[in-house]
Design an enzyme around this catalytic site. Structure first.
Site, PDB file in Angstrom:
ATOM      1  N   GLU A 325       0.824  -1.205   0.000  1.00  0.00           N
ATOM      2  CA  GLU A 325       0.000   0.000   0.000  1.00  0.00           C
ATOM      3  C   GLU A 325       0.854   1.250   0.000  1.00  0.00           C
ATOM      4  OE1 GLU A 325      -2.375   3.370   1.742  1.00  0.00           O
ATOM      5  OE2 GLU A 325      -0.475   2.472   2.371  1.00  0.00           O
ATOM      6  N   GLU A 326       1.920   1.223   0.804  1.00  0.00           N
ATOM      7  CA  GLU A 326       2.755   2.417   0.938  1.00  0.00           C
ATOM      8  C   GLU A 326       3.539   2.718  -0.339  1.00  0.00           C
ATOM      9  OE1 GLU A 326       2.339   4.403   3.159  1.00  0.00           O
ATOM     10  OE2 GLU A 326       1.921   3.452   5.098  1.00  0.00           O
TER      11      GLU A 326
END
Length: 508
Positions: A325-326
């Site tokens: 996600e990051e």
């Protein structure tokens, strides 16, 4: 207990003295109330599921997660759970082991996928005789040639650099100076590379700083910086006046493709054609252990999944722990893109839970409407609002702007929504009055930093929001009555929004 009812069981009490019949009957009623006709577990209800959530259990998980993050210290010099690290690998093992320990209530699976990740070690930008403080290398930028400084004159690109014709022939061997506009930063860097530039600087259209991502790498991307509009303004004036501005760009970075993994757990029971889905991301940024971002969401899911096993469900419940996600919503993007149409339609809605316990929190609800999103998104938003109001709690709406893992779902026709407690945004005085805390500070002062450890999670906010997550699961696991039917699956792009973000990064 299957096949028995109150009358038949009363008959078995015939020889029992009246002295004991009344308490036994009372106990029998309690048992039958706890037994649903679908099996030996009660049908899930929101109050019962919420009652099982405890602060102690959440923080027990959080302490374990921090210890896992410390396993990355040898490689990174500090605790982290960034994808590709030992800390993230052990996080995945931890989640998988906890789900496996719940027996056959869930069928679990993993989904490996390639993830692009980058790291900038050093950078410097010199424009004429100045070293602008706002200069920031874009995420996923390649390094300068040989990871050494490169020298060239700034060349002002026409318009906003969104077409090949905006890049003049004289750019070859020079550094492109490009105004931020409607197209992605990666597109600008690609055009600059095709035109022969050795580096690029994208400057903001307003005085603020500019930090973004180039997105999916291309062979033509060049080392690229973001620059504030304030620092760019005098440079633009010089270039328009015909002055020469010689520059130096230096970026030492790496961009790699690694394999990482999503974890999916779905109830065996319940209508498998109608699933309520929820997710959180298992990874952190490289700078810290990510216990609030998004250890809090990941562990909230784990806590709710654990206690859901005490109940039966009518609709299947699907939990997801996303990786990457990051780095730009990589895991959730990959998951949704890989869904066949018939599987897409089985997901009635997706709920995103990212950062549940920010220290300077506000209770934030994504302002998802049916006008701008798949039908059902607004009903989910209202479920959160109704719950906060029922508890006498304040809440605030935040933009549904593509900054978390709901993005791929709504872009592919699946209703979505979620809650959060705030990241690097500034708490207002009005919000201080509503939620306490301190106006003028970030909601999470340790956002994407080393100090995002166990002490960075607000216990009250985390407990309250985990109870709300339990409520959202229980509501739809028991019934979709009143919730809109899924519309026909739309092709990717139908719900394309004019968003600035894809995950934590600005993309244009």
């Amino acid at each position: 207990m299957v096949g028995l009812n109150r009358l038949s069981l009363i008959a078995t009490l015939g020889a029992v003295s009246a002295q004991f019949q009344k308490p036994l009957l009372s106990q029998l009623d309690d048992v039958l109330l706890e037994t649903d006709k679908t099996g030996d577990k009660p049908l899930v209800d929101t109050e019962s599921l919420q009652a099982h959530i405890s602060t102690e259990s959440l923080f027990e998980h959080a302490n374990a997660l921090y210890e896992l993050a410390k396993s990355s210290e040898q490689e990174f010099g500090h605790p982290t759970r960034v994808i590709g690290s030992e800390g993230h690998r052990r996080t995945l093992e931890y989640v998988a082991a906890k789900i496996d320990s719940l027996g056959d209530y869930y069928k679990s699976s993993t989904q490996a996928f390639p993830a692009v990740m980058g790291q900038v070690f050093q950078s410097r930008l010199v424009l004429g005789h100045s070293v602008p403080e706002s200069a920031s290398p874009m995420s996923l930028t390649p390094p300068t040639t040989g990871k050494e400084p490169v020298y060239g004159n700034l060349v002002l690109v026409d318009n906003e650099g969104c077409g090949a014709s905006d890049y003049p022939d004289k750019l070859k061997g020079e550094i492109a100076f490009i105004k931020r506009g409607t197209c992605p930063f990666g597109t600008k860097s690609d055009f600059a590379g095709r035109a022969g530039a050795i580096a690029a600087v994208v400057f903001n259209s307003n005085p603020d700083g500019l930090s973004g991502t180039l997105g999916t790498p291309t062979p033509y991307h060049v080392p690229t910086f973001g620059l504030s509009g304030k620092d760019a303004e005098p440079i633009v004036e010089k270039l328009k006046a015909g002055e020469v501005v010689d520059s130096i760009a230096f970026i030492d970075s790496v961009v790699n493709t690694i394999n990482t993994t999503n974890i999916i757990a779905q109830t065996v029971e319940g209508d498998q054609e109608n699933c309520v889905m929820l997710g959180a991301h298992s990874d952190s940024v490289g700078e810290g252990p990510g216990i609030n971002d998004d250890g809090s969401g990941s562990l909230t899911l784990l806590e709710v999944a654990t206690h859901l096993t005490k109940f039966s469900v009518k609709n299947c419940v699907r939990f997801a722990w996303w990786a990457g996600e990051e780095e730009g919503l990589l895991g959730s993007d990959y998951y949704v893109a890989s869904l066949p149409e018939e599987e897409n339609k089985k997901i009635r809605l997706f709920m995103d839970y990212d950062m549940m316990g920010s220290p300077n929190f506000a209770y934030q609800v994504y302002n998802a409407t049916n006008v701008a999103n798949p039908t059902g998104s607004e009903q989910l938003r209202n479920l959160y609002v109704d719950w906060y109001e029922s508890k006498g709690l304040n809440y605030t709406f935040i933009p549904f702007d593509g900054r978390s893992d709901y993005d791929a779902f709504i872009r592919n026709g699946i209703p979505g929504g979620g809650i959060a407690t705030g990241a690097e945004g500034i708490k207002t005085e009005e919000e201080e009055a509503m939620f306490g805390g301190k106006a003028g500070d970030w909601y999470d002062p340790c956002y994407h930093q080393l100090c995002d450890d166990v002490g960075n999670v607000n216990a009250t906010a985390w407990l309250v929001n985990t109870q709300l997550v339990a409520h959202s699961v229980a509501t739809f696991a028991a019934s979709f009555e009143g919730f809109p039917e899924r519309e026909t699956t739309k092709a990717a792009g139908v719900y394309e929004k004019d968003t600035l973000y894809h995950g934590r990064y600005l993309v244009r």
